[in-house]
Design a protein around this motif. Structure first.
Motif, mmCIF file in Angstrom:
data_model
loop_
_atom_site.group_PDB
_atom_site.id
_atom_site.type_symbol
_atom_site.label_atom_id
_atom_site.label_comp_id
_atom_site.label_asym_id
_atom_site.label_seq_id
_atom_site.Cartn_x
_atom_site.Cartn_y
_atom_site.Cartn_z
ATOM 1 N N ALA A 75 -6.345 18.225 -11.157
ATOM 2 C CA ALA A 75 -6.819 17.066 -9.955
ATOM 3 C C ALA A 75 -7.381 15.807 -9.875
ATOM 4 O O ALA A 75 -8.064 15.534 -10.303
ATOM 5 C CB ALA A 75 -7.035 17.511 -8.512
ATOM 6 N N ALA A 76 -6.270 15.014 -9.104
ATOM 7 C CA ALA A 76 -7.105 13.344 -8.780
ATOM 8 C C ALA A 76 -6.522 12.799 -7.352
ATOM 9 O O ALA A 76 -5.868 13.963 -7.098
ATOM 10 C CB ALA A 76 -6.188 12.727 -9.725
ATOM 11 N N HIS A 77 -5.539 11.337 -7.236
ATOM 12 C CA HIS A 77 -5.460 11.008 -6.396
ATOM 13 C C HIS A 77 -4.968 9.740 -6.584
ATOM 14 O O HIS A 77 -5.053 9.021 -7.210
ATOM 15 C CB HIS A 77 -6.679 10.564 -4.454
ATOM 16 N N THR A 78 -3.518 9.782 -5.626
ATOM 17 C CA THR A 78 -2.789 9.168 -5.893
ATOM 18 C C THR A 78 -3.353 7.362 -4.665
ATOM 19 O O THR A 78 -2.094 6.918 -5.266
ATOM 20 C CB THR A 78 -1.585 9.324 -5.155
ATOM 21 N N ASP A 79 -3.979 8.017 -4.027
ATOM 22 C CA ASP A 79 -4.031 6.418 -2.970
ATOM 23 C C ASP A 79 -5.698 5.911 -3.888
ATOM 24 O O ASP A 79 -6.182 6.208 -4.038
ATOM 25 C CB ASP A 79 -4.639 6.957 -2.002
ATOM 26 N N SER A 80 -5.191 4.168 -3.139
ATOM 27 C CA SER A 80 -6.606 3.449 -3.359
ATOM 28 C C SER A 80 -6.912 2.384 -2.786
ATOM 29 O O SER A 80 -6.154 2.994 -1.676
ATOM 30 C CB SER A 80 -6.562 2.499 -4.739
ATOM 31 N N PRO A 81 -8.570 1.979 -2.413
ATOM 32 C CA PRO A 81 -9.028 1.863 -1.570
ATOM 33 C C PRO A 81 -8.061 0.023 -1.200
ATOM 34 O O PRO A 81 -7.603 -0.344 -2.168
ATOM 35 C CB PRO A 81 -10.013 1.039 -1.473
ATOM 36 N N GLY A 82 -7.749 -0.727 0.001
ATOM 37 C CA GLY A 82 -6.554 -1.695 0.663
ATOM 38 C C GLY A 82 -7.148 -2.142 2.438
ATOM 39 O O GLY A 82 -7.689 -1.673 2.637
ATOM 40 N N PHE A 83 -5.614 -2.682 2.186
ATOM 41 C CA PHE A 83 -5.267 -2.919 3.988
ATOM 42 C C PHE A 83 -4.173 -1.763 3.967
ATOM 43 O O PHE A 83 -2.662 -2.540 2.817
ATOM 44 C CB PHE A 83 -5.297 -4.308 3.945
ATOM 45 N N LYS A 84 -3.627 -1.407 5.266
ATOM 46 C CA LYS A 84 -2.795 -0.962 5.839
ATOM 47 C C LYS A 84 -1.448 -1.919 6.254
ATOM 48 O O LYS A 84 -2.565 -2.280 7.819
ATOM 49 C CB LYS A 84 -2.808 0.564 5.925
ATOM 50 N N VAL A 85 -0.388 -2.192 6.425
ATOM 51 C CA VAL A 85 0.357 -2.718 7.501
ATOM 52 C C VAL A 85 0.132 -1.908 8.746
ATOM 53 O O VAL A 85 0.722 -0.484 8.499
ATOM 54 C CB VAL A 85 1.414 -3.399 7.580
ATOM 55 N N LYS A 86 -0.149 -2.323 9.979
ATOM 56 C CA LYS A 86 0.032 -1.908 11.610
ATOM 57 C C LYS A 86 1.726 -1.930 11.566
ATOM 58 O O LYS A 86 2.499 -2.666 10.888
ATOM 59 C CB LYS A 86 -0.618 -2.912 12.135
ATOM 60 N N PRO A 87 1.800 -1.027 13.184
ATOM 61 C CA PRO A 87 2.778 -0.597 13.150
ATOM 62 C C PRO A 87 3.832 -2.049 13.516
ATOM 63 O O PRO A 87 5.024 -2.632 13.843
ATOM 64 C CB PRO A 87 2.686 0.511 14.384
ATOM 65 N N ASN A 88 2.818 -2.347 14.354
ATOM 66 C CA ASN A 88 3.769 -4.202 14.989
ATOM 67 C C ASN A 88 2.671 -5.058 14.324
ATOM 68 O O ASN A 88 1.870 -5.330 15.036
ATOM 69 C CB ASN A 88 3.254 -4.132 16.385
ATOM 70 N N PRO A 89 3.065 -5.803 13.410
ATOM 71 C CA PRO A 89 2.223 -6.198 12.412
ATOM 72 C C PRO A 89 2.873 -7.768 12.328
ATOM 73 O O PRO A 89 1.795 -8.483 12.425
ATOM 74 C CB PRO A 89 2.853 -5.829 10.712
ATOM 75 N N ASP A 90 3.612 -8.278 13.574
ATOM 76 C CA ASP A 90 3.390 -9.739 13.177
ATOM 77 C C ASP A 90 3.422 -10.442 14.586
ATOM 78 O O ASP A 90 2.639 -9.796 15.579
ATOM 79 C CB ASP A 90 5.378 -10.108 13.719
ATOM 80 N N VAL A 91 2.031 -10.776 13.969
ATOM 81 C CA VAL A 91 0.428 -11.471 14.227
ATOM 82 C C VAL A 91 0.320 -13.129 14.501
ATOM 83 O O VAL A 91 1.308 -13.450 13.262
ATOM 84 C CB VAL A 91 -0.699 -10.457 14.344
ATOM 85 N N GLY A 92 -0.345 -13.740 14.134
ATOM 86 C CA GLY A 92 -0.729 -14.775 14.495
ATOM 87 C C GLY A 92 -1.346 -16.456 14.636
ATOM 88 O O GLY A 92 -1.168 -15.285 16.487
ATOM 89 N N THR A 93 -1.866 -17.530 14.665
ATOM 90 C CA THR A 93 -2.796 -18.388 15.983
ATOM 91 C C THR A 93 -2.632 -19.625 15.197
ATOM 92 O O THR A 93 -2.327 -19.516 13.997
ATOM 93 C CB THR A 93 -3.952 -18.172 16.353
ATOM 94 N N ALA A 94 -2.663 -20.714 15.916
ATOM 95 C CA ALA A 94 -2.966 -21.723 15.472
ATOM 96 C C ALA A 94 -1.967 -22.261 14.590
ATOM 97 O O ALA A 94 -2.117 -23.214 12.818
ATOM 98 C CB ALA A 94 -4.341 -21.724 14.900
ATOM 99 N N GLY A 95 -0.271 -21.550 14.356
ATOM 100 C CA GLY A 95 0.579 -22.070 14.103
ATOM 101 C C GLY A 95 0.685 -21.344 12.145
ATOM 102 O O GLY A 95 1.601 -21.552 11.346
ATOM 103 N N TRP A 96 -0.521 -20.710 11.973
ATOM 104 C CA TRP A 96 -0.421 -19.275 10.720
ATOM 105 C C TRP A 96 0.509 -17.882 11.492
ATOM 106 O O TRP A 96 0.082 -18.070 12.210
ATOM 107 C CB TRP A 96 -1.395 -19.300 10.250
ATOM 108 N N ARG A 97 1.370 -18.209 10.439
ATOM 109 C CA ARG A 97 1.920 -16.368 11.135
ATOM 110 C C ARG A 97 1.352 -15.665 10.524
ATOM 111 O O ARG A 97 1.028 -15.883 8.734
ATOM 112 C CB ARG A 97 3.307 -16.312 10.342
ATOM 113 N N GLN A 98 0.753 -14.478 10.663
ATOM 114 C CA GLN A 98 0.232 -13.573 9.937
ATOM 115 C C GLN A 98 0.747 -12.595 10.074
ATOM 116 O O GLN A 98 1.575 -11.829 10.626
ATOM 117 C CB GLN A 98 -1.275 -13.782 10.453
#
Length: 417
Positions: A75-98
């Motif tokens: 037995a092992a696992h397929t996932d690894s730590p990191g960052f998952k995108v949120k359902p509504n991902p389009d954010v930003g400020t000060a002229g940057w798209r994030q």
């Protein structure tokens, strides 16, 4: 680089998300003659190799002919730590798209800063289809703050995951649907057809050997795709031996976030398949009593710059073979009879092995082993290869350890004693 390490590097590159890891495992199993056992279809009888997939989890086994035999589970696992995108991902400020993200698992946040990142995962469509997606070019970056604006940063970095870990991916004002539209076009589907997504950041630096003698492998997602790769390889080796056991591999999703899901180790999937392999619910008691599980997750390699964090009598060293993981309060499931079975497999495979115990003042982590032991009642052993910088965007292991783990794992899967 050894053949096993080279093949592991190829597997890591092909597996930027749990869903891609499962697809690569299926490709390898299919090439070896394994066939799919649909979860919602009739059970396939007779000898042969089978695999079953649900989302980011895969089970595979070799079914010998004849009456039910003892089960040997890797037995092992397929996932690894990191960052998952949120359902509504389009954010930003000060002229940057994030891009809005959540922390997934116990990631070392600072290791993801100022890296070229891609995205990988899946798009779920309104018509029920699920489409894999991978952007394997520099798309995102989580920028650090210049030292001139934080003169004390080298004395301690503090990051707020809501404010400081948002990747940049463009210039201008954010607009809803931009990221999903871009990914849909990349995957060849109409953005209007996309209902939801599961997407993860991906470190794009390819695996590489390190050092004067190239005795180390630096790569992303060693935790825990190194074990998934070894488990698939061990199963394919065991299948060719027509063993007196039923060798099984399972790669669970969601281990990094606690395993409490339909496709995690705490879910019913493995128990359902093992019960069927044992001949049914009424017969599984005797088969389970003769069965064993090997829980394989990476372990902490001795850190030369922080040796005070380790029990110096139980160090895990690179290229010294997999480590037996022991913990008095069963954060690892190993007991003495299980340890003996593992050491026997290592001796038969002529693989060196070592023992890891965490320092009394530094509590250890855990993995799927105790969960499987609790749920199934099958004797379970926890092992893993030593990895440095575990949970970072890029980790380090010995270049010989993947081969040693594969060889010992194959012996464990076929050990009838």
């Amino acid at each position: 680089m050894t053949d096993a390490a080279r093949d592991l590097a190829s597997f890591l590159t092909a597996s930027p998300s749990p869903y891609h890891a499962v697809a690569e495992a299926v490709r390898r199993l299919t090439a070896a003659g394994f066939v799919e056992q649909p979860e919602d279809g009739p059970w396939i009888d007779g000898a042969g190799g089978r695999y079953l997939v649900r989302d980011g989890t895969i089970l595979a086994w070799w079914q010998p002919a004849g009456a039910p035999r003892p089960l040997r589970v890797f037995a092992a696992h397929t996932d690894s730590p990191g960052f998952k995108v949120k359902p509504n991902p389009d954010v930003g400020t000060a002229g940057w798209r994030q891009v809005g993200v959540e922390v997934y698992g116990g990631a070392l946040w600072n290791s993801w800063l100022d890296r070229d990142l891609g995205l990988a995962g899946r798009l779920a469509l309104y018509d029920g289809r699920v489409v894999p997606v991978l952007v394997d070019r520099p798309l995102l970056r989580i920028p650090q703050l210049a030292i001139h604006l934080d003169r004390g940063v080298n004395q301690g970095l503090t990051l707020d995951p809501q404010r400081h870990l948002l990747p940049i991916w463009g210039i201008g004002d954010p607009a809803g649907g931009d990221l999903v539209g871009f990914l849909a076009a990349h995957a060849g589907v109409d953005p209007a057809d996309v209902a939801a997504h599961d997407l993860f950041t991906v470190d794009l630096t390819p695996p590489a050997t390190l050092g004067r003698d190239e005795e180390l492998l630096a790569a992303p997602r060693l935790d825990n795709l190194a074990s998934v790769h070894a488990g698939i390889s061990a199963l394919l080796t065991a299948a060719r031996r027509d063993p007196a056991t039923v060798p099984v591999f399972v790669g669970f999703d969601h281990e990094e976030i606690g395993s409490d899901s339909a496709t995690g180790a705490a879910g019913p999937l493995l128990e359902t398949v093992l019960t069927r392999l044992a001949g049914g619910f009424d017969d599984r008691r005797t088969v389970f009593a003769r069965s064993r599980c090997l829980s394989v997750d990476v372990t902490h390699a001795a850190h030369p710059n922080h040796l005070d964090k380790h029990d110096t009598d139980h160090l895990s060293l690179p290229n010294h073979g997999p480590s037996l993981k022991v913990n008095a309060v069963q954060r690892y499931a190993t007991d003495a009879p299980g340890a003996a079975a593992w050491k026997r497999a290592c001796r038969v495979a002529e693989v060196p092995n070592q023992v890891f115990v965490s320092k009394n003042t530094v509590p250890c982590g855990s993995t799927v082993g105790p969960i499987m032991a609790t749920r199934l009642g099958i004797r379970t052993v926890d092992v893993g290869i030593p990895v440095l910088s575990m949970h970072s965007a890029r980790e380090l292991c010995g270049v010989h350890d993947p081969d040693l783990l594969q060889r010992a794992g194959a012996e464990f899967l076929t050990d009838p004693d």
